[in-house]
Write a protein that holds these residues in place. Structure first.
Motif, mmCIF file in Angstrom:
data_model
loop_
_atom_site.group_PDB
_atom_site.id
_atom_site.type_symbol
_atom_site.label_atom_id
_atom_site.label_comp_id
_atom_site.label_asym_id
_atom_site.label_seq_id
_atom_site.Cartn_x
_atom_site.Cartn_y
_atom_site.Cartn_z
ATOM 1 N N ALA A 57 75.188 73.527 64.580
ATOM 2 C CA ALA A 57 74.487 72.256 64.370
ATOM 3 C C ALA A 57 75.147 71.140 65.174
ATOM 4 O O ALA A 57 74.460 70.314 65.793
ATOM 5 C CB ALA A 57 74.474 71.902 62.880
ATOM 6 N N ASN A 58 76.459 71.127 65.193
ATOM 7 C CA ASN A 58 77.177 70.095 65.929
ATOM 8 C C ASN A 58 76.975 70.238 67.438
ATOM 9 O O ASN A 58 76.771 69.249 68.145
ATOM 10 C CB ASN A 58 78.661 70.132 65.590
ATOM 11 C CG ASN A 58 78.941 69.688 64.181
ATOM 12 O OD1 ASN A 58 78.074 69.164 63.496
ATOM 13 N ND2 ASN A 58 80.155 69.906 63.722
ATOM 14 N N ARG A 59 77.019 71.495 67.925
ATOM 15 C CA ARG A 59 76.803 71.703 69.355
ATOM 16 C C ARG A 59 75.361 71.355 69.719
ATOM 17 O O ARG A 59 75.103 70.784 70.776
ATOM 18 C CB ARG A 59 77.145 73.136 69.754
ATOM 19 C CG ARG A 59 77.090 73.335 71.268
ATOM 20 C CD ARG A 59 77.598 74.666 71.706
ATOM 21 N NE ARG A 59 76.682 75.729 71.320
ATOM 22 C CZ ARG A 59 76.865 77.011 71.629
ATOM 23 N NH1 ARG A 59 77.939 77.394 72.298
ATOM 24 N NH2 ARG A 59 75.995 77.925 71.241
ATOM 25 N N SER A 60 74.428 71.656 68.825
ATOM 26 C CA SER A 60 73.030 71.304 69.061
ATOM 27 C C SER A 60 72.881 69.794 69.245
ATOM 28 O O SER A 60 72.170 69.337 70.151
ATOM 29 C CB SER A 60 72.155 71.792 67.898
ATOM 30 O OG SER A 60 70.813 71.442 68.096
ATOM 31 N N LEU A 61 73.567 69.025 68.427
ATOM 32 C CA LEU A 61 73.512 67.566 68.556
ATOM 33 C C LEU A 61 74.100 67.119 69.894
ATOM 34 O O LEU A 61 73.535 66.241 70.567
ATOM 35 C CB LEU A 61 74.245 66.892 67.395
ATOM 36 C CG LEU A 61 74.253 65.371 67.418
ATOM 37 C CD1 LEU A 61 72.836 64.801 67.440
ATOM 38 C CD2 LEU A 61 75.037 64.827 66.235
ATOM 39 N N CYS A 62 75.204 67.719 70.289
ATOM 40 C CA CYS A 62 75.788 67.388 71.600
ATOM 41 C C CYS A 62 74.791 67.666 72.715
ATOM 42 O O CYS A 62 74.614 66.849 73.628
ATOM 43 C CB CYS A 62 77.055 68.210 71.852
ATOM 44 S SG CYS A 62 78.437 67.806 70.780
ATOM 45 N N LEU A 63 74.130 68.811 72.634
ATOM 46 C CA LEU A 63 73.152 69.186 73.657
ATOM 47 C C LEU A 63 71.958 68.246 73.653
ATOM 48 O O LEU A 63 71.409 67.917 74.716
ATOM 49 C CB LEU A 63 72.715 70.638 73.450
ATOM 50 C CG LEU A 63 73.820 71.668 73.710
ATOM 51 C CD1 LEU A 63 73.436 73.027 73.155
ATOM 52 C CD2 LEU A 63 74.146 71.747 75.196
#
Length: 135
Positions: A57-63
């Motif tokens: 979820a956190n990496r998705s937000l970064c992307l």
């Protein structure tokens, strides 16, 4: 092969926590690529970790911040598969669909999140925005 096979479990957990903290700090500095890379390394420490869905979820937000809707959607979709009853996973998926201008699917994802957490104002607002874009 997960990196944790070569480290003991305690060291692995400590390293993952350290990476998560550094990634969060990078995110706060708007260094989204760096944060995404740190989340990736943390995930490579072992896909069976309890917080793997959070890392996705956190990496998705970064992307999303990097305007990479396709990769953000991949992470968000995997996150939802791992934790189907987590409103944040629905929110991330909806946000990725919004980035990709697939407003119909964004509405579905946000509606699913709102069913899981009817009091989530951010999801409600996102659903309202997606619905407006759809018409």
């Amino acid at each position: 092969m997960p990196l944790c096979l070569s480290l003991d479990k305690l060291k692995c957990q400590k390293k993952r926590a350290e990476l998560k903290l550094k990634a969060a700090e990078a995110f706060k500095r708007s260094e989204y690529m760096m944060a995404a890379e740190m989340y990736t390394v943390a995930m490579e420490l072992g896909p069976s970790s309890d917080d793997y869905a959070t890392l996705l979820a956190n990496r998705s937000l970064c992307l999303l911040r990097l305007e990479n809707g396709t990769m953000a959607l991949k992470d968000a979709t995997l996150c939802r598969m791992m934790r189907p009853n987590w409103p944040k996973a629905c929110y991330r998926q909806g946000a990725a669909f919004m980035r990709l201008k697939d407003y119909e699917k964004a509405c579905e994802a946000f509606a699913d999140g709102l069913k899981l957490d009817p009091k989530a104002v951010d999801i409600e607002n996102a659903l309202r925005e997606a619905t407006a874009m759809k018409t």
